[in-house]
Design a protein around this motif. Structure first.
Motif, PDB file in Angstrom:
ATOM      1  N   PRO A  48       0.808  -1.219   0.000  1.00  0.00           N
ATOM      2  CA  PRO A  48       0.000   0.000   0.000  1.00  0.00           C
ATOM      3  C   PRO A  48       0.843   1.273   0.000  1.00  0.00           C
ATOM      4  CG  PRO A  48      -0.090  -1.048   2.149  1.00  0.00           C
ATOM      5  CD  PRO A  48       0.683  -1.965   1.246  1.00  0.00           C
ATOM      6  N   VAL A  49       2.100   1.169   0.374  1.00  0.00           N
ATOM      7  CA  VAL A  49       2.968   2.345   0.430  1.00  0.00           C
ATOM      8  C   VAL A  49       3.696   2.550  -0.893  1.00  0.00           C
ATOM      9  CG1 VAL A  49       4.953   3.391   1.583  1.00  0.00           C
ATOM     10  CG2 VAL A  49       3.260   2.144   2.920  1.00  0.00           C
ATOM     11  N   SER A  50       4.364   1.496  -1.373  1.00  0.00           N
ATOM     12  CA  SER A  50       5.202   1.637  -2.570  1.00  0.00           C
ATOM     13  C   SER A  50       4.504   1.225  -3.862  1.00  0.00           C
ATOM     14  CB  SER A  50       6.469   0.795  -2.411  1.00  0.00           C
ATOM     15  OG  SER A  50       6.138  -0.581  -2.340  1.00  0.00           O
ATOM     16  N   HIS A  51       3.329   0.583  -3.769  1.00  0.00           N
ATOM     17  CA  HIS A  51       2.615   0.064  -4.941  1.00  0.00           C
ATOM     18  C   HIS A  51       3.514  -0.870  -5.743  1.00  0.00           C
ATOM     19  CE1 HIS A  51      -0.738   2.817  -4.240  1.00  0.00           C
ATOM     20  NE2 HIS A  51       0.185   3.717  -3.962  1.00  0.00           N
ATOM     21  N   GLU A  52       4.232  -1.743  -5.017  1.00  0.00           N
ATOM     22  CA  GLU A  52       5.124  -2.713  -5.648  1.00  0.00           C
ATOM     23  C   GLU A  52       4.737  -4.128  -5.237  1.00  0.00           C
ATOM     24  OE1 GLU A  52       9.193  -0.043  -5.964  1.00  0.00           O
ATOM     25  OE2 GLU A  52       9.054  -1.567  -4.408  1.00  0.00           O
ATOM     26  N   VAL A  53       4.995  -5.081  -6.147  1.00  0.00           N
ATOM     27  CA  VAL A  53       4.735  -6.495  -5.919  1.00  0.00           C
ATOM     28  C   VAL A  53       5.674  -7.026  -4.849  1.00  0.00           C
ATOM     29  CG1 VAL A  53       4.966  -8.794  -6.967  1.00  0.00           C
ATOM     30  CG2 VAL A  53       3.851  -6.938  -8.239  1.00  0.00           C
ATOM     31  N   GLN A  54       5.100  -7.787  -3.911  1.00  0.00           N
ATOM     32  CA  GLN A  54       5.856  -8.536  -2.910  1.00  0.00           C
ATOM     33  C   GLN A  54       5.344  -9.973  -2.982  1.00  0.00           C
ATOM     34  OE1 GLN A  54       4.826  -6.484   0.705  1.00  0.00           O
ATOM     35  NE2 GLN A  54       6.241  -4.821   0.325  1.00  0.00           N
ATOM     36  N   VAL A  55       6.141 -10.874  -3.569  1.00  0.00           N
ATOM     37  CA  VAL A  55       5.722 -12.267  -3.699  1.00  0.00           C
ATOM     38  C   VAL A  55       5.578 -12.874  -2.310  1.00  0.00           C
ATOM     39  CG1 VAL A  55       6.351 -14.567  -4.537  1.00  0.00           C
ATOM     40  CG2 VAL A  55       6.758 -12.566  -5.973  1.00  0.00           C
ATOM     41  N   THR A  56       4.434 -13.500  -2.049  1.00  0.00           N
ATOM     42  CA  THR A  56       4.199 -14.126  -0.754  1.00  0.00           C
ATOM     43  C   THR A  56       4.185 -15.648  -0.836  1.00  0.00           C
ATOM     44  OG1 THR A  56       1.807 -13.961  -1.022  1.00  0.00           O
ATOM     45  CG2 THR A  56       2.905 -12.153   0.128  1.00  0.00           C
ATOM     46  N   LEU A  57       3.909 -16.205  -2.025  1.00  0.00           N
ATOM     47  CA  LEU A  57       3.828 -17.653  -2.161  1.00  0.00           C
ATOM     48  C   LEU A  57       4.009 -18.047  -3.618  1.00  0.00           C
ATOM     49  CD1 LEU A  57       3.195 -20.164  -0.385  1.00  0.00           C
ATOM     50  CD2 LEU A  57       0.793 -19.823  -0.933  1.00  0.00           C
ATOM     51  N   ASP A  58       4.860 -19.046  -3.861  1.00  0.00           N
ATOM     52  CA  ASP A  58       5.018 -19.613  -5.201  1.00  0.00           C
ATOM     53  C   ASP A  58       4.082 -20.804  -5.331  1.00  0.00           C
ATOM     54  OD1 ASP A  58       7.014 -17.822  -5.973  1.00  0.00           O
ATOM     55  OD2 ASP A  58       8.615 -19.096  -5.201  1.00  0.00           O
ATOM     56  N   CYS A  59       3.252 -20.804  -6.369  1.00  0.00           N
ATOM     57  CA  CYS A  59       2.316 -21.903  -6.597  1.00  0.00           C
ATOM     58  C   CYS A  59       3.015 -23.015  -7.381  1.00  0.00           C
ATOM     59  CB  CYS A  59       1.095 -21.407  -7.364  1.00  0.00           C
ATOM     60  SG  CYS A  59       0.191 -20.076  -6.548  1.00  0.00           S
ATOM     61  N   SER A  60       2.403 -24.200  -7.389  1.00  0.00           N
ATOM     62  CA  SER A  60       3.044 -25.354  -8.018  1.00  0.00           C
ATOM     63  C   SER A  60       2.431 -25.743  -9.358  1.00  0.00           C
ATOM     64  CB  SER A  60       2.992 -26.554  -7.061  1.00  0.00           C
ATOM     65  OG  SER A  60       1.651 -26.918  -6.803  1.00  0.00           O
ATOM     66  N   CYS A  61       1.609 -24.872  -9.950  1.00  0.00           N
ATOM     67  CA  CYS A  61       1.042 -25.183 -11.253  1.00  0.00           C
ATOM     68  C   CYS A  61       0.948 -23.900 -12.093  1.00  0.00           C
ATOM     69  CB  CYS A  61      -0.324 -25.850 -11.108  1.00  0.00           C
ATOM     70  SG  CYS A  61      -1.532 -24.900 -10.202  1.00  0.00           S
ATOM     71  N   PRO A  62       0.879 -24.043 -13.414  1.00  0.00           N
ATOM     72  CA  PRO A  62       0.913 -22.866 -14.289  1.00  0.00           C
ATOM     73  C   PRO A  62      -0.389 -22.081 -14.370  1.00  0.00           C
ATOM     74  CG  PRO A  62       0.891 -24.868 -15.602  1.00  0.00           C
ATOM     75  CD  PRO A  62       0.989 -25.294 -14.167  1.00  0.00           C
ATOM     76  N   THR A  63      -1.529 -22.719 -14.168  1.00  0.00           N
ATOM     77  CA  THR A  63      -2.817 -22.014 -14.265  1.00  0.00           C
ATOM     78  C   THR A  63      -3.813 -22.565 -13.264  1.00  0.00           C
ATOM     79  OG1 THR A  63      -3.687 -23.518 -15.933  1.00  0.00           O
ATOM     80  CG2 THR A  63      -2.559 -21.551 -16.752  1.00  0.00           C
ATOM     81  N   LYS A  64      -4.780 -21.763 -12.911  1.00  0.00           N
ATOM     82  CA  LYS A  64      -5.936 -22.138 -12.091  1.00  0.00           C
ATOM     83  C   LYS A  64      -5.567 -22.688 -10.715  1.00  0.00           C
ATOM     84  CE  LYS A  64      -8.729 -22.957 -16.150  1.00  0.00           C
ATOM     85  NZ  LYS A  64      -9.541 -23.871 -16.919  1.00  0.00           N
ATOM     86  N   CYS A  65      -4.454 -22.259 -10.149  1.00  0.00           N
ATOM     87  CA  CYS A  65      -4.140 -22.714  -8.794  1.00  0.00           C
ATOM     88  C   CYS A  65      -3.903 -21.554  -7.836  1.00  0.00           C
ATOM     89  CB  CYS A  65      -2.949 -23.668  -8.778  1.00  0.00           C
ATOM     90  SG  CYS A  65      -1.420 -22.970  -9.371  1.00  0.00           S
ATOM     91  N   CYS A  66      -3.829 -20.348  -8.332  1.00  0.00           N
ATOM     92  CA  CYS A  66      -3.716 -19.171  -7.481  1.00  0.00           C
ATOM     93  C   CYS A  66      -5.097 -18.529  -7.402  1.00  0.00           C
ATOM     94  CB  CYS A  66      -2.714 -18.189  -8.061  1.00  0.00           C
ATOM     95  SG  CYS A  66      -2.450 -16.726  -7.029  1.00  0.00           S
ATOM     96  N   SER A  67      -5.538 -18.279  -6.184  1.00  0.00           N
ATOM     97  CA  SER A  67      -6.885 -17.735  -5.996  1.00  0.00           C
ATOM     98  C   SER A  67      -6.859 -16.578  -5.013  1.00  0.00           C
ATOM     99  CB  SER A  67      -7.824 -18.808  -5.451  1.00  0.00           C
ATOM    100  OG  SER A  67      -7.902 -19.903  -6.332  1.00  0.00           O
ATOM    101  N   ILE A  68      -7.732 -15.614  -5.260  1.00  0.00           N
ATOM    102  CA  ILE A  68      -7.924 -14.516  -4.311  1.00  0.00           C
ATOM    103  C   ILE A  68      -9.408 -14.431  -3.992  1.00  0.00           C
ATOM    104  CG2 ILE A  68      -5.880 -13.171  -4.883  1.00  0.00           C
ATOM    105  CD1 ILE A  68      -7.605 -11.474  -6.716  1.00  0.00           C
ATOM    106  N   TRP A  69      -9.709 -14.027  -2.750  1.00  0.00           N
ATOM    107  CA  TRP A  69     -11.085 -13.923  -2.289  1.00  0.00           C
ATOM    108  C   TRP A  69     -11.286 -12.582  -1.615  1.00  0.00           C
ATOM    109  CZ3 TRP A  69      -7.957 -18.127  -1.088  1.00  0.00           C
ATOM    110  CH2 TRP A  69      -8.284 -19.332  -1.693  1.00  0.00           C
TER     111      TRP A  69
END
Length: 90
Positions: A48-69
């Motif tokens: 919220p301060v720098s408007h920069e990406v901070q990776v929090t978790l690497d997923c183990s598949c190329p599609t349809k495995c990262c979700s936000i709610w």
């Protein structure tokens, strides 16, 4: 480097997404980056301060495995079982 933001999903070119610009400050998002995490998705938090990406978790598949709610307030790497509707962490 370039970034394209589509429906809360960021696709970028480069080797490390950390520090790249993001649009939804204070929210989680899903992204992919050729050359990072074997091309698999990753979960990131948009500072919220720098408007920069901070990776929090690497997923183990190329599609349809990262979700936000909840509008980006919650995120995880999950694979959803289509029959049961239940997710499992990856």
């Amino acid at each position: 480097m370039s970034a394209v933001i589509l429906s809360g999903i960021v696709t970028v070119q480069g080797s490390n997404p950390n520090g790249m610009p993001c649009a939804n400050s204070g929210k989680y998002g899903c992204g992919t980056l050729a050359g990072y995490n074997n091309g698999n998705q990753f979960l990131f938090y948009c500072s919220p301060v720098s408007h920069e990406v901070q990776v929090t978790l690497d997923c183990s598949c190329p599609t349809k495995c990262c979700s936000i709610w909840k509008g980006g307030d919650i995120g995880d790497c999950t694979i959803v079982n289509i029959r049961s509707g239940q997710g499992t962490s990856t």
